[in-house]
Design a protein around this motif. Sequence first.
Motif, PDB file in Angstrom:
ATOM      1  N   GLN A 235       0.829  -1.213   0.000  1.00 40.91           N
ATOM      2  CA  GLN A 235       0.000   0.000   0.000  1.00 40.91           C
ATOM      3  C   GLN A 235       0.862   1.261   0.000  1.00 40.91           C
ATOM      4  OE1 GLN A 235      -3.138   0.773  -0.555  1.00 40.91           O
ATOM      5  NE2 GLN A 235      -3.504  -1.402  -0.955  1.00 40.91           N
ATOM      6  N   ARG A 236       1.995   1.200   0.719  1.00 44.57           N
ATOM      7  CA  ARG A 236       2.908   2.358   0.740  1.00 44.57           C
ATOM      8  C   ARG A 236       3.423   2.665  -0.664  1.00 44.57           C
ATOM      9  NH1 ARG A 236       7.138   1.024   5.405  1.00 44.57           N
ATOM     10  NH2 ARG A 236       8.447   2.517   4.288  1.00 44.57           N
ATOM     11  N   THR A 237       3.702   1.620  -1.442  1.00 45.43           N
ATOM     12  CA  THR A 237       4.175   1.854  -2.821  1.00 45.43           C
ATOM     13  C   THR A 237       3.054   2.458  -3.667  1.00 45.43           C
ATOM     14  OG1 THR A 237       3.628  -0.295  -3.870  1.00 45.43           O
ATOM     15  CG2 THR A 237       5.698  -0.185  -2.629  1.00 45.43           C
ATOM     16  N   LEU A 238       1.824   1.943  -3.489  1.00 44.99           N
ATOM     17  CA  LEU A 238       0.689   2.437  -4.284  1.00 44.99           C
ATOM     18  C   LEU A 238       0.356   3.887  -3.931  1.00 44.99           C
ATOM     19  CD1 LEU A 238      -1.633  -0.722  -4.269  1.00 44.99           C
ATOM     20  CD2 LEU A 238       0.076  -0.061  -5.982  1.00 44.99           C
ATOM     21  N   ASN A 239       0.495   4.225  -2.643  1.00 47.80           N
ATOM     22  CA  ASN A 239       0.265   5.615  -2.227  1.00 47.80           C
ATOM     23  C   ASN A 239       1.268   6.554  -2.887  1.00 47.80           C
ATOM     24  OD1 ASN A 239      -1.847   4.808  -0.627  1.00 47.80           O
ATOM     25  ND2 ASN A 239      -0.655   4.749   1.276  1.00 47.80           N
ATOM     26  N   ALA A 240       2.518   6.071  -3.007  1.00 48.44           N
ATOM     27  CA  ALA A 240       3.555   6.877  -3.659  1.00 48.44           C
ATOM     28  C   ALA A 240       3.245   7.058  -5.145  1.00 48.44           C
ATOM     29  CB  ALA A 240       4.925   6.224  -3.478  1.00 48.44           C
ATOM     30  N   VAL A 241       2.677   6.018  -5.775  1.00 51.77           N
ATOM     31  CA  VAL A 241       2.286   6.111  -7.199  1.00 51.77           C
ATOM     32  C   VAL A 241       1.177   7.156  -7.356  1.00 51.77           C
ATOM     33  CG1 VAL A 241       1.294   4.880  -9.177  1.00 51.77           C
ATOM     34  CG2 VAL A 241       2.955   3.722  -7.714  1.00 51.77           C
ATOM     35  N   ARG A 242       0.178   7.101  -6.465  1.00 52.07           N
ATOM     36  CA  ARG A 242      -0.932   8.081  -6.513  1.00 52.07           C
ATOM     37  C   ARG A 242      -0.409   9.505  -6.347  1.00 52.07           C
ATOM     38  NH1 ARG A 242      -3.237   4.102  -2.977  1.00 52.07           N
ATOM     39  NH2 ARG A 242      -4.746   2.791  -4.091  1.00 52.07           N
ATOM     40  N   LYS A 243       0.530   9.676  -5.419  1.00 50.21           N
ATOM     41  CA  LYS A 243       1.085  11.008  -5.167  1.00 50.21           C
ATOM     42  C   LYS A 243       1.855  11.505  -6.397  1.00 50.21           C
ATOM     43  CE  LYS A 243       3.889  13.733  -1.964  1.00 50.21           C
ATOM     44  NZ  LYS A 243       4.581  14.465  -3.039  1.00 50.21           N
ATOM     45  N   ALA A 244       2.629  10.592  -7.032  1.00 50.40           N
ATOM     46  CA  ALA A 244       3.383  10.975  -8.237  1.00 50.40           C
ATOM     47  C   ALA A 244       2.432  11.411  -9.351  1.00 50.40           C
ATOM     48  CB  ALA A 244       4.265   9.813  -8.698  1.00 50.40           C
ATOM     49  N   LEU A 245       1.302  10.718  -9.483  1.00 43.75           N
ATOM     50  CA  LEU A 245       0.298  11.102 -10.482  1.00 43.75           C
ATOM     51  C   LEU A 245      -0.260  12.487 -10.178  1.00 43.75           C
ATOM     52  CD1 LEU A 245      -1.745   7.789 -11.017  1.00 43.75           C
ATOM     53  CD2 LEU A 245      -0.378   8.969 -12.737  1.00 43.75           C
ATOM     54  N   ARG A 246      -0.553  12.735  -8.893  1.00 38.78           N
ATOM     55  CA  ARG A 246      -1.056  14.057  -8.496  1.00 38.78           C
ATOM     56  C   ARG A 246      -0.020  15.142  -8.781  1.00 38.78           C
ATOM     57  NH1 ARG A 246      -2.951  11.346  -3.876  1.00 38.78           N
ATOM     58  NH2 ARG A 246      -1.294  12.234  -2.589  1.00 38.78           N
ATOM     59  N   ASP A 247       1.250  14.849  -8.439  1.00 35.14           N
ATOM     60  CA  ASP A 247       2.335  15.820  -8.665  1.00 35.14           C
ATOM     61  C   ASP A 247       2.482  16.157 -10.146  1.00 35.14           C
ATOM     62  OD1 ASP A 247       2.789  15.782  -5.968  1.00 35.14           O
ATOM     63  OD2 ASP A 247       4.608  14.563  -6.057  1.00 35.14           O
ATOM     64  N   ALA A 248       2.209  15.150 -11.000  1.00 36.15           N
ATOM     65  CA  ALA A 248       2.338  15.349 -12.446  1.00 36.15           C
ATOM     66  C   ALA A 248       1.038  15.892 -13.051  1.00 36.15           C
ATOM     67  CB  ALA A 248       2.711  14.026 -13.116  1.00 36.15           C
ATOM     68  N   SER A 249       0.012  16.112 -12.197  1.00 36.45           N
ATOM     69  CA  SER A 249      -1.314  16.570 -12.644  1.00 36.45           C
ATOM     70  C   SER A 249      -1.899  15.643 -13.707  1.00 36.45           C
ATOM     71  CB  SER A 249      -1.233  18.008 -13.180  1.00 36.45           C
ATOM     72  OG  SER A 249      -0.724  18.873 -12.203  1.00 36.45           O
ATOM     73  N   LEU A 250      -1.812  14.347 -13.442  1.00 39.40           N
ATOM     74  CA  LEU A 250      -2.298  13.340 -14.388  1.00 39.40           C
ATOM     75  C   LEU A 250      -3.324  12.427 -13.728  1.00 39.40           C
ATOM     76  CD1 LEU A 250       1.116  12.201 -15.931  1.00 39.40           C
ATOM     77  CD2 LEU A 250      -0.597  13.606 -17.085  1.00 39.40           C
ATOM     78  N   GLN A 251      -4.151  11.794 -14.573  1.00 32.79           N
ATOM     79  CA  GLN A 251      -5.072  10.742 -14.139  1.00 32.79           C
ATOM     80  C   GLN A 251      -4.460   9.409 -14.576  1.00 32.79           C
ATOM     81  OE1 GLN A 251      -7.928  11.553 -12.418  1.00 32.79           O
ATOM     82  NE2 GLN A 251      -7.195  13.666 -12.596  1.00 32.79           N
ATOM     83  N   LYS A 252      -4.931   8.311 -13.979  1.00 29.85           N
ATOM     84  CA  LYS A 252      -4.340   7.011 -14.338  1.00 29.85           C
ATOM     85  C   LYS A 252      -4.560   6.670 -15.815  1.00 29.85           C
ATOM     86  CE  LYS A 252      -8.149   4.017 -12.769  1.00 29.85           C
ATOM     87  NZ  LYS A 252      -8.510   2.906 -11.868  1.00 29.85           N
ATOM     88  N   GLN A 253      -5.654   7.182 -16.405  1.00 30.76           N
ATOM     89  CA  GLN A 253      -5.910   6.886 -17.832  1.00 30.76           C
ATOM     90  C   GLN A 253      -4.922   7.600 -18.770  1.00 30.76           C
ATOM     91  OE1 GLN A 253      -8.184   7.877 -15.627  1.00 30.76           O
ATOM     92  NE2 GLN A 253      -9.490   9.543 -16.383  1.00 30.76           N
ATOM     93  N   ASP A 254      -4.150   8.555 -18.223  1.00 33.57           N
ATOM     94  CA  ASP A 254      -3.136   9.244 -19.035  1.00 33.57           C
ATOM     95  C   ASP A 254      -1.879   8.393 -19.224  1.00 33.57           C
ATOM     96  OD1 ASP A 254      -4.678  11.609 -19.257  1.00 33.57           O
ATOM     97  OD2 ASP A 254      -4.016  12.252 -17.262  1.00 33.57           O
ATOM     98  N   ILE A 255      -1.741   7.347 -18.398  1.00 28.06           N
ATOM     99  CA  ILE A 255      -0.545   6.495 -18.451  1.00 28.06           C
ATOM    100  C   ILE A 255      -0.667   5.495 -19.596  1.00 28.06           C
ATOM    101  CG2 ILE A 255       0.883   4.840 -17.176  1.00 28.06           C
ATOM    102  CD1 ILE A 255       1.016   7.616 -15.956  1.00 28.06           C
ATOM    103  N   GLN A 256       0.327   5.550 -20.487  1.00 32.95           N
ATOM    104  CA  GLN A 256       0.303   4.678 -21.672  1.00 32.95           C
ATOM    105  C   GLN A 256       0.867   3.284 -21.381  1.00 32.95           C
ATOM    106  OE1 GLN A 256       1.244   6.987 -25.090  1.00 32.95           O
ATOM    107  NE2 GLN A 256       2.008   5.239 -26.228  1.00 32.95           N
ATOM    108  N   GLY A 257       1.806   3.223 -20.433  1.00 33.67           N
ATOM    109  CA  GLY A 257       2.402   1.932 -20.086  1.00 33.67           C
ATOM    110  C   GLY A 257       3.142   2.044 -18.771  1.00 33.67           C
TER     111      GLY A 257
END
Length: 305
Positions: A235-257
Motif C-alpha cells: 500500500q505504501r508503494t501504491l500511495n507513492a504512485v498516486r502522489k506521483a500522479l497528483r504531482d504530475a497533474s495526471l489521471q491514471k488513464q493518461d498512463i500509456q504503459g
Amino acid sequence: DAKRLIGRKIDDTSVQSDMKHWPFKVISKDEGKPHVQVSFKGEDKVFSPEEISAMILVKMKEIAEAYLGSDVTHAVITVPAYFDDAQRQATKDAAQLAGLNVLRLINEPTAAAIAYGLDQSSEGVYAIYDLGGGTFDISILRLTRGVFEVLATGGDSALGGDDYDRALVEFVQSTTQCVVVTPSDKAQVMVAARACKEALSSQDSMQFEVTLASGAVACTVTRAKFEEACKPLTQRTLNAVRKALRDASLQKQDIQGVVMVGGSTRMPHIQTAVAELLGCEPLTNLNPDEVVALGAAIQANQLAG
C-alpha cells in the motif's frame, strides 16, 4: 544495505530505523557519517558505505573483465531518481575507489525506459515502478521525440524486498516460538525469509525453516498469508504512485504503459496491484533485475561512440 547508508548521516530517520534490523553494527565516524563495523577473526573492522559499494563495483569490474578479456576503466552508473547531491557524489567516490572513471550517472527509471526502447517508440506518458531490495522508486516520464521529460518522481528510500522479508519474519515469529537473539540469528532468519518469499512467487505455499541459537524453527507459509502480512508495504508503494500522479497533474488513464523494475516486482501480488491501480498490464518481458543495467549499457555504448 550500503545503498541505504550511502551519502546519509547516522542521525537520519531511515538509518536509525534500519540499524535495529541489521546483523552488523553501524557507528558514527567522520562528522556523523554512518560506518559499518564487523568482527572478523576476532578483530573489529570498520568500513564506510563508499568502501563497501567500491567492493561491489570491483567485483563487477572483475566479472566484466573476465568476460570481455580486456580491462574495464569507464562506467555508466545508475542511481535512484530521488538520490540527492550527497548520495550521487558518494556513489562517484565509490566508483573512484574501485578504479572506475564515471562517464555519467543516470537515473534508474530513465535507464529502464531506454532498455525497453521507449526512447525509440511512440510518444506518450509512462510510469516506471521500481521495487528493489532496499529502495522503492516511482517515476512518471513523458516521451517526446526521443527525449524523456521527468514529470514526477517519488518513492521511499527505506522500502524494498528486505522489508518484505522482515514482514515475513514477523509473521513467523507471531505464529511460532521463534526467538531471534544473536546477530547470526538475525542474518539466518533473513536468508530463510528471502528463500521462502522467492518460492512463494511461483507456488502457493512454502516451508519456512531455520536453525537458530534457541533451536530449529519450521512452519508452513501460504502465499495468501504472506501477501496479507506485507499488505501495508504494498500500500505504501501504491500511495507513492498516486502522489506521483497528483504531482504530475495526471489521471491514471493518461498512463500509456508501466515498466516493472527490480527483483521484488516478481511477486505476483505486486504486478496485480499495479495493474489494477494504473489500469494497464505492466511490461515485464525483460528481466527486472537486469533491465536497469541493460539501459546503462546502451547509454554507455552511445557515450563511447
